[in-house]
Design a protein around this motif. Structure first.
Motif, PDB file in Angstrom:
ATOM      1  N   TYR A  78      63.496  -1.658  53.236  1.00 32.73           N
ATOM      2  CA  TYR A  78      62.113  -2.071  53.037  1.00 32.73           C
ATOM      3  C   TYR A  78      61.941  -2.820  51.712  1.00 32.73           C
ATOM      4  O   TYR A  78      62.594  -2.464  50.711  1.00 32.73           O
ATOM      5  CB  TYR A  78      61.176  -0.851  52.984  1.00 32.73           C
ATOM      6  CG  TYR A  78      61.246   0.064  54.165  1.00 32.73           C
ATOM      7  CD1 TYR A  78      60.489  -0.169  55.312  1.00 32.73           C
ATOM      8  CD2 TYR A  78      62.053   1.200  54.133  1.00 32.73           C
ATOM      9  CE1 TYR A  78      60.536   0.698  56.401  1.00 32.73           C
ATOM     10  CE2 TYR A  78      62.107   2.078  55.215  1.00 32.73           C
ATOM     11  CZ  TYR A  78      61.343   1.818  56.345  1.00 32.73           C
ATOM     12  OH  TYR A  78      61.407   2.675  57.404  1.00 32.73           O
ATOM     13  N   PRO A  79      61.039  -3.792  51.661  1.00 34.91           N
ATOM     14  CA  PRO A  79      60.598  -4.312  50.361  1.00 34.91           C
ATOM     15  C   PRO A  79      59.708  -3.254  49.707  1.00 34.91           C
ATOM     16  O   PRO A  79      58.914  -2.585  50.388  1.00 34.91           O
ATOM     17  CB  PRO A  79      59.798  -5.569  50.730  1.00 34.91           C
ATOM     18  CG  PRO A  79      59.354  -5.334  52.132  1.00 34.91           C
ATOM     19  CD  PRO A  79      60.411  -4.503  52.793  1.00 34.91           C
ATOM     20  N   LEU A  80      59.849  -3.062  48.406  1.00 41.82           N
ATOM     21  CA  LEU A  80      59.118  -1.993  47.725  1.00 41.82           C
ATOM     22  C   LEU A  80      57.648  -2.329  47.488  1.00 41.82           C
ATOM     23  O   LEU A  80      56.819  -1.419  47.351  1.00 41.82           O
ATOM     24  CB  LEU A  80      59.794  -1.675  46.386  1.00 41.82           C
ATOM     25  CG  LEU A  80      61.029  -0.773  46.480  1.00 41.82           C
ATOM     26  CD1 LEU A  80      61.791  -0.762  45.168  1.00 41.82           C
ATOM     27  CD2 LEU A  80      60.633   0.635  46.880  1.00 41.82           C
ATOM     28  N   GLU A  81      57.310  -3.588  47.456  1.00 43.88           N
ATOM     29  CA  GLU A  81      55.933  -3.963  47.158  1.00 43.88           C
ATOM     30  C   GLU A  81      54.984  -3.432  48.235  1.00 43.88           C
ATOM     31  O   GLU A  81      55.162  -3.672  49.427  1.00 43.88           O
ATOM     32  CB  GLU A  81      55.799  -5.480  47.056  1.00 43.88           C
ATOM     33  CG  GLU A  81      54.419  -5.929  46.600  1.00 43.88           C
ATOM     34  CD  GLU A  81      54.329  -7.437  46.410  1.00 43.88           C
ATOM     35  OE1 GLU A  81      53.281  -7.916  45.948  1.00 43.88           O
ATOM     36  OE2 GLU A  81      55.307  -8.138  46.734  1.00 43.88           O
ATOM     37  N   LYS A  82      53.997  -2.672  47.799  1.00 39.04           N
ATOM     38  CA  LYS A  82      52.949  -2.118  48.657  1.00 39.04           C
ATOM     39  C   LYS A  82      53.500  -1.194  49.751  1.00 39.04           C
ATOM     40  O   LYS A  82      52.853  -0.975  50.779  1.00 39.04           O
ATOM     41  CB  LYS A  82      52.117  -3.235  49.292  1.00 39.04           C
ATOM     42  CG  LYS A  82      51.366  -4.085  48.286  1.00 39.04           C
ATOM     43  CD  LYS A  82      50.524  -5.156  48.961  1.00 39.04           C
ATOM     44  CE  LYS A  82      49.786  -5.988  47.924  1.00 39.04           C
ATOM     45  NZ  LYS A  82      48.965  -7.058  48.559  1.00 39.04           N
ATOM     46  N   SER A  86      54.286   7.743  52.956  1.00 40.04           N
ATOM     47  CA  SER A  86      53.828   8.594  54.054  1.00 40.04           C
ATOM     48  C   SER A  86      53.889   7.857  55.385  1.00 40.04           C
ATOM     49  O   SER A  86      54.267   8.438  56.419  1.00 40.04           O
ATOM     50  CB  SER A  86      52.397   9.076  53.791  1.00 40.04           C
ATOM     51  OG  SER A  86      52.359   9.946  52.680  1.00 40.04           O
ATOM     52  N   LEU A  87      53.525   6.574  55.374  1.00 38.87           N
ATOM     53  CA  LEU A  87      53.594   5.771  56.593  1.00 38.87           C
ATOM     54  C   LEU A  87      55.036   5.611  57.055  1.00 38.87           C
ATOM     55  O   LEU A  87      55.334   5.722  58.251  1.00 38.87           O
ATOM     56  CB  LEU A  87      52.962   4.400  56.358  1.00 38.87           C
ATOM     57  CG  LEU A  87      53.043   3.406  57.523  1.00 38.87           C
ATOM     58  CD1 LEU A  87      52.303   3.961  58.739  1.00 38.87           C
ATOM     59  CD2 LEU A  87      52.472   2.053  57.116  1.00 38.87           C
ATOM     60  N   VAL A  88      55.938   5.359  56.120  1.00 42.17           N
ATOM     61  CA  VAL A  88      57.359   5.221  56.461  1.00 42.17           C
ATOM     62  C   VAL A  88      57.869   6.506  57.112  1.00 42.17           C
ATOM     63  O   VAL A  88      58.566   6.473  58.131  1.00 42.17           O
ATOM     64  CB  VAL A  88      58.192   4.882  55.209  1.00 42.17           C
ATOM     65  CG1 VAL A  88      59.685   5.001  55.509  1.00 42.17           C
ATOM     66  CG2 VAL A  88      57.862   3.477  54.719  1.00 42.17           C
ATOM     67  N   LEU A 116      60.987   8.782  47.652  1.00 46.33           N
ATOM     68  CA  LEU A 116      60.633   7.403  48.005  1.00 46.33           C
ATOM     69  C   LEU A 116      59.487   6.901  47.140  1.00 46.33           C
ATOM     70  O   LEU A 116      59.490   5.744  46.706  1.00 46.33           O
ATOM     71  CB  LEU A 116      60.269   7.319  49.487  1.00 46.33           C
ATOM     72  CG  LEU A 116      59.952   5.911  50.019  1.00 46.33           C
ATOM     73  CD1 LEU A 116      61.065   4.922  49.700  1.00 46.33           C
ATOM     74  CD2 LEU A 116      59.700   5.954  51.519  1.00 46.33           C
ATOM     75  N   ASN A 117      58.521   7.755  46.838  1.00 50.86           N
ATOM     76  CA  ASN A 117      57.427   7.356  45.947  1.00 50.86           C
ATOM     77  C   ASN A 117      57.933   7.030  44.550  1.00 50.86           C
ATOM     78  O   ASN A 117      57.438   6.102  43.894  1.00 50.86           O
ATOM     79  CB  ASN A 117      56.373   8.459  45.878  1.00 50.86           C
ATOM     80  CG  ASN A 117      55.234   8.108  44.939  1.00 50.86           C
ATOM     81  OD1 ASN A 117      55.202   8.563  43.797  1.00 50.86           O
ATOM     82  ND2 ASN A 117      54.314   7.282  45.410  1.00 50.86           N
ATOM     83  N   ASN A 118      58.931   7.780  44.078  1.00 51.32           N
ATOM     84  CA  ASN A 118      59.515   7.465  42.766  1.00 51.32           C
ATOM     85  C   ASN A 118      60.116   6.066  42.756  1.00 51.32           C
ATOM     86  O   ASN A 118      59.976   5.325  41.783  1.00 51.32           O
ATOM     87  CB  ASN A 118      60.600   8.483  42.413  1.00 51.32           C
ATOM     88  CG  ASN A 118      60.035   9.731  41.772  1.00 51.32           C
ATOM     89  OD1 ASN A 118      58.921   9.725  41.270  1.00 51.32           O
ATOM     90  ND2 ASN A 118      60.784  10.803  41.805  1.00 51.32           N
ATOM     91  N   SER A 144      67.979   4.714  48.257  1.00 55.04           N
ATOM     92  CA  SER A 144      68.641   3.877  47.247  1.00 55.04           C
ATOM     93  C   SER A 144      67.791   2.658  46.943  1.00 55.04           C
ATOM     94  O   SER A 144      67.377   1.943  47.860  1.00 55.04           O
ATOM     95  CB  SER A 144      70.017   3.412  47.752  1.00 55.04           C
ATOM     96  OG  SER A 144      70.804   4.512  48.155  1.00 55.04           O
ATOM     97  N   ASP A 145      67.530   2.419  45.650  1.00 55.21           N
ATOM     98  CA  ASP A 145      66.784   1.229  45.258  1.00 55.21           C
ATOM     99  C   ASP A 145      67.666   0.330  44.396  1.00 55.21           C
ATOM    100  O   ASP A 145      68.754   0.715  43.971  1.00 55.21           O
ATOM    101  CB  ASP A 145      65.504   1.607  44.499  1.00 55.21           C
ATOM    102  CG  ASP A 145      65.782   2.285  43.155  1.00 55.21           C
ATOM    103  OD1 ASP A 145      66.365   1.629  42.259  1.00 55.21           O
ATOM    104  OD2 ASP A 145      65.412   3.463  42.986  1.00 55.21           O
TER     105      ASP A 145
END
Length: 346
Positions: A78-82, A86-88, A116-118, A144-145
């Motif tokens: 996923y792209p992290l922007e926006k 919870s939806l994921v 994931l929020n972090n 992983s980011d």
């Protein structure tokens, strides 16, 4: 799926799993039309998926239908922007967790969304990869980011001398670089809820193994980019998220996060011993946020007089509202603590 199957076989079987997951009834005909192969071939693929645990077959041959088995997995980028964690979880990964015992489902939901929020709020990267795998043995989650890297970021924003100090701060809990929006509890409680929890970033790794109730500092020969978090919990675990929170509250009638455990081995870099007052001050950084502080000396053979004096005389006399509890001390360490205590109360 087995690694020795062909790419086409893997594609067909993943198609069948996805068709079952979204509730299609005649998956055999769908797959036959999609891949141009016989119904007998599709049935062989379905039988293999049943044998491997990816699907379960219900009913006799003519009326047989399929549901997801205990072996489930999903991978997404996923792209992290926006991005909405919870939806994921609900849209893309809920089927992997479906049917788990309620205590595991709650722990997995908490850990998945917190980590994931972090990545979304703190990594300063632009992409994240999420992997969840469920087997008969347990559930594994990997996030992983491609951001700055958690240890470097903490060291930079908290003005620490060394990224390794970030691991010690993470282990204490209540660590956040954005106190207006975060309590700093997510990583701490997630690491205590799973059986295994590892953060890798750069050449360092923070490893919490709940079987040993310990945190470890690990070094890698290669330096990885961004931050990778991997967590695993056994399918038959009796852990309860509420009980984990209760363990670190101040008492049975209190609900605040007031208790922490500091593994002093994380302050031992490359064969160092704990001898200086500066080491003591580094270990005691931010402990005023807690009321009960357990100092775990396991893996520490000896401490110096300056270190012990700073912790057990100077700090204790200045912070009488905080209870310091040493555990796992060797005879030599305990003798030094007793000597400092004796000097304090002369």
């Amino acid at each position: 799926m087995p690694k020795n199957i062909t790419k086409r076989t893997r594609t067909i079987r993943q198609y069948l799993i996805d068709a079952v997951r979204v509730g299609h009834q005649d998956v055999v005909q769908m797959a036959t039309d999609a891949f141009g192969i016989s119904r007998q071939s599709i049935h062989r693929h379905l039988s293999a998926l049943v044998d491997e645990g990816f699907l379960e077959a219900i009913g006799k041959t003519r009326s047989r239908r399929y549901t997801l088995g205990v072996i489930r997995a999903h991978v997404a980028r996923y792209p992290l922007e926006k991005l909405d964690e919870s939806l994921v979880h609900r849209r893309d990964f809920s089927f992997v967790f479906e049917g788990l015992p309620s205590n595991l489902s709650e722990i997995c939901h908490y850990g998945f969304t917190e980590i994931l929020n972090n990545a979304i709020d703190h990594s300063e990267g632009d992409e994240v990869v999420v992997v969840v795998k469920r087997s008969e043995e347990g559930v594994g989650i990997s996030i992983s980011d491609n951001g700055e890297g958690v240890f470097k970021r903490i060291a930079r924003l908290l003005e620490l001398n060394d990224p390794r100090e970030s691991l010690l701060e993470l282990s204490k809990g209540k660590l956040t670089t954005d106190p207006a929006n975060h309590t700093g509890q997510g990583i701490f409680f997630t690491s205590r809820s799973f059986d295994s929890f590892i953060i890798e970033s750069g050449e360092l790794a923070f490893d919490h193994d709940d079987n040993y109730k310990n945190d470890f500092l690990l070094h890698h020969e290669h330096e990885s980019e961004g931050t990778q978090v991997a967590m695993w919990i056994a399918i038959d675990s009796e852990k309860d998220l509420g009980a984990v929170f209760d363990e670190y509250s101040g008492g049975p009638d209190e609900y605040r996060f007031e208790k922490t455990v500091i593994p002093l081995r994380l302050a031992l870099y490359e064969g160092e011993t704990l001898v200086s007052r500066s080491q003591a001050k580094r270990i005691l950084n931010r402990v005023e946020k807690f009321r009960i502080v357990i100092l775990d000396f396991e893996g520490v053979d000896t401490i110096g007089q300056g270190f012990a004096d700073e912790v057990f005389r100077v700090f204790e006399s200045q912070h009488e509202e905080i209870e310091l509890i040493p555990v796992g001390a060797t005879t030599r360490v305990q003798q030094m603590i007793n000597r400092v205590h004796a000097d304090r109360f002369e």
